[in-house]
Design a protein around this motif. Sequence first.
Motif, PDB file in Angstrom:
ATOM      1  N   HIS A   9      -8.458  34.992 -32.772  1.00 26.84           N
ATOM      2  CA  HIS A   9      -9.621  34.256 -33.268  1.00 26.84           C
ATOM      3  C   HIS A   9     -10.297  35.049 -34.389  1.00 26.84           C
ATOM      4  CE1 HIS A   9     -13.514  31.798 -32.190  1.00 26.84           C
ATOM      5  NE2 HIS A   9     -13.068  31.553 -33.408  1.00 26.84           N
ATOM      6  N   GLY A  32     -11.296  28.422 -29.623  1.00 26.91           N
ATOM      7  CA  GLY A  32     -12.000  29.002 -30.761  1.00 26.91           C
ATOM      8  C   GLY A  32     -11.207  28.880 -32.046  1.00 26.91           C
ATOM      9  N   THR A  33      -9.922  29.246 -32.001  1.00 30.53           N
ATOM     10  CA  THR A  33      -9.109  29.158 -33.229  1.00 30.53           C
ATOM     11  C   THR A  33      -8.992  27.705 -33.677  1.00 30.53           C
ATOM     12  OG1 THR A  33      -7.012  28.993 -32.013  1.00 30.53           O
ATOM     13  CG2 THR A  33      -7.747  31.206 -32.598  1.00 30.53           C
ATOM     14  N   LEU A 353     -16.180  35.056 -30.003  1.00 23.41           N
ATOM     15  CA  LEU A 353     -14.762  34.816 -30.262  1.00 23.41           C
ATOM     16  C   LEU A 353     -14.091  34.441 -28.947  1.00 23.41           C
ATOM     17  CD1 LEU A 353     -14.356  37.945 -32.531  1.00 23.41           C
ATOM     18  CD2 LEU A 353     -14.228  35.559 -33.299  1.00 23.41           C
TER      19      LEU A 353
END
Length: 422
Positions: A9, A32-33, A353
Amino acid sequence: MIGAGAREHALVQALSNDPAVTALACAPGNAGTATLAAQLGVDATDPAAVAKLATSWSADQVVVGPELPLVAGAADAVRAAGIACFGPSAAAARIEGSKAFAKDVMAAAGVPTARSELVDNPGRLDAALNHFGPPWVVKDDRLAAGKGVVVTGDLEMARVSALTLLDGGHPVLLESYLDGPEISLFCLVDAGGTVVPLLPAQDFKRVGDGDTGPNTGGMGAYAPLPWAPDSLAADVVHRIVAPVVTELARRGGDSSGAFTGLLYAGLALTSSGPQVIEFNCRFGDPETQAVLALLRTPLAGLLMATATGALAAQPPLQWDPGAAVVVVMAAEGYPGTPRTGDVITGADGPGVLHAGTRRRDDGTVVSAGGRVLSVLGTGADLAAAREHAYQRVQQVHLPGGHYRTDIGLPATRRENGRFVAG
Ligand code: AMP
Ligand code: GLY
């Protein structure tokens, strides 16, 4: 980007901030990504599948985050498909994949590390334990995500840990104990042998405050090290990283054996100088989250320069002058079997993250792994960065979750006007 942790992330975030990046995908990624990159599916440990995905997506560059795909040969497969890859060949990734190989390379390169003995026969264990300790250091020779090491002053506990591994058919590495603060130094390494160190960082491996409880993959980190001399990185490159890079290239015989990507030196700063605890063949987690938070140089160009052997032509790296702290929020049960499926709130927005997270169809984010989130704080100095990180932690709710309250704390203290080592 290949991987699914908070490290990935952080990398995806830094890559997305580089204006040179026009499109970004992450596989398999996490909740998150997915907010910054297209989320693709892949079995990352299948090199052919990784190369096929990169080809079908017309990627200019593949960045491999975790060690398992690298040890399996993902970077070889991607390069064979004609795509630039940030990450070492399977041959060079053995520096992490086999501790016995790493010891052999270090011996050949004249690099200081702990004395070690490989035991594969329970009948030899007691004699071997007598050559070491206290404290005893007992390691699983295989990849174990940082959890395969027992450090104990209790001989019986050392015996039992070693026997458990041996009974499972796994060789055990015994090592002399290295005394001194531990640091992580990440170095970009290209196929021409150019080595560029990033800021040194410190990782907190034990699960509990005050370095208590079992080892984990890492419960927090900070960078840079206020107590370390400015010459530390250059000294470690000169004495440790460069000789190992040269030895790996020599063994490779051709460019496929040379290391390219991120070489992570895990060191103990002993009274007789830095000694190697381990090498990893990729960015460390959670240190990467702290280090990248301070990097001003656009990341994509830097990784591309590494992947294409152009590091020597890169201008010096630019860093923010402050400090960064990352606090890992882990699931109930971690580092044992983590509970999953807990609903996470307060994690949206900057400073958080994702690692083991998943977005459900109803939009809620739930825990899906052991280390769930990395919470980041930056500031003018370590104390300020800590304050910001822990303020952000207070806003996040993970039922049953736990985190350390002392990440970076020892290094905020001074004795006789000087910062003390963690
Ligand atoms: P490793 O998986 O080899 O990184 O080991 C995990 C952790 O165990 C390290 O970060 C150290 O805290 C500890 N450790 C490993 N080897 C040694 C050693 N020879 N001496 C002291 N501590 C060690
Ligand atoms: N922070 C330890 C590791 O990445 O292995």
